[in-house]
Design a protein around this motif. Sequence first.
Motif, PDB file in Angstrom:
ATOM      1  N   PRO A 103       4.113 -12.906 -29.749  1.00  0.00           N
ATOM      2  CA  PRO A 103       5.183 -13.771 -29.371  1.00  0.00           C
ATOM      3  C   PRO A 103       6.397 -13.302 -30.340  1.00  0.00           C
ATOM      4  N   ALA A 104       6.062 -13.034 -31.513  1.00  0.00           N
ATOM      5  CA  ALA A 104       6.904 -12.684 -32.694  1.00  0.00           C
ATOM      6  C   ALA A 104       7.695 -11.106 -32.715  1.00  0.00           C
ATOM      7  N   ALA A 128       5.186 -12.680 -42.677  1.00  0.00           N
ATOM      8  CA  ALA A 128       6.015 -13.353 -43.424  1.00  0.00           C
ATOM      9  C   ALA A 128       6.996 -14.331 -42.779  1.00  0.00           C
ATOM     10  N   LEU A 129       7.389 -13.813 -41.568  1.00  0.00           N
ATOM     11  CA  LEU A 129       8.047 -14.525 -40.480  1.00  0.00           C
ATOM     12  C   LEU A 129       7.057 -15.645 -39.944  1.00  0.00           C
ATOM     13  N   SER A 141       7.764 -19.845 -40.401  1.00  0.00           N
ATOM     14  CA  SER A 141       8.118 -20.476 -39.498  1.00  0.00           C
ATOM     15  C   SER A 141       7.081 -21.737 -39.260  1.00  0.00           C
ATOM     16  N   ARG A 142       5.635 -21.469 -39.931  1.00  0.00           N
ATOM     17  CA  ARG A 142       4.819 -22.591 -39.752  1.00  0.00           C
ATOM     18  C   ARG A 142       5.222 -23.837 -40.976  1.00  0.00           C
ATOM     19  N   SER A 176       9.633 -22.025 -49.677  1.00  0.00           N
ATOM     20  CA  SER A 176       9.487 -21.122 -48.479  1.00  0.00           C
ATOM     21  C   SER A 176      10.633 -21.050 -47.533  1.00  0.00           C
ATOM     22  N   ALA A 177      11.287 -21.981 -47.275  1.00  0.00           N
ATOM     23  CA  ALA A 177      12.281 -22.087 -46.232  1.00  0.00           C
ATOM     24  C   ALA A 177      13.681 -21.459 -47.206  1.00  0.00           C
ATOM     25  N   ALA A 178      13.729 -21.760 -48.311  1.00  0.00           N
ATOM     26  CA  ALA A 178      14.665 -21.023 -48.995  1.00  0.00           C
ATOM     27  C   ALA A 178      14.572 -19.652 -49.315  1.00  0.00           C
TER      28      ALA A 178
END
Length: 340
Positions: free
Chosen positions: A113-114, A130-131, A135-136, A157-159
Amino acid sequence: MWVIDEPREVREVLLDPETFRPDNAVVAHRSLSVKALRALSSVGFALPPTLANNGGPSHRPIRAAVARFFSPARVAAVEPLTRRLVAERVADASARSQSDVVDLVEVVAAEPPALVLLDLLGLDDVDVPALKAWSRESLELFWGWPDEDRQLELAHSAAEFYAWLRKRTEAARAHAGDDLFGVLVELGLSDEEVCAVAYFLLIAGQETTTQLISAAFHRVIGSGRACLDAPVDLVEEVLRESSSVPTWRRVTSRAVAVGEVELPADAPVLLGLTGHGGPADLAFGLGIHRCLGAGLARLEARVALECAADLLSAVAAVEAEPPMIDLLSFRAPARLLVRR
């Protein structure tokens, strides 16, 4: 929160975005700690209203720009790519399962899907593992119940993800192309708006589909059913009963009655989208905020079931019940360990 899960009432809420606003759709369910907020602010992390959380006039042009990437013709055109990507991974899983335990989420459901989404959005040079991790972890940060230590890990991680989005946005401003970032820059959005669109689109456009495929595989394994005579029906069954996005949030703009219950203004509302006897389509929402990737998710889940038919009928689950991704609005098997 006020919970609404009667399908008729959920439908009415979704079709009344003036009364039931999307302002809280992507707000962290558990308030973020000061340390987590500092980690996010270090990269200028911001989520201004763009798509899922936008009840204003800018929503329509942003949605129209993004919707072009998910037109029926473009979605249909990626079926051969989807089938090739899934078939390669099913062959790998089948070979491994002859002598070892295999995780069908990691080996089969995770990456296609990615890769398909990136192809649709015109994006290359993306680290897919990494994506997937970004995401998770972002889903857990915004829809989970992490304690302060875990929040800080997730915020870092979000940063990291957001910093990557900023670099892609800056590159698009220097040399605008026809990929997602180029289109959003040409639309006249600010850097923060471009990053906000891309942040959740790159998560929701593929991670929820991985989870949908995982849920469908889980339903088939060990059931003895011939999923492969009617994969479309099985996908619709999963969407009706155990979709990977079982709930979604809204907030009331005024006092309003839902059925016989009076809700006050500013009431946070949790909508039950799946598992309450409603139609499969309700899993994708309705109205102006309906999921743009509904057609793509259905196609990818169907193709995954078709490609994995022989494998699913030949393996048995190693765990009676797999560990689950169990967040406020996201639920699916975290792994599916099988062997021949």
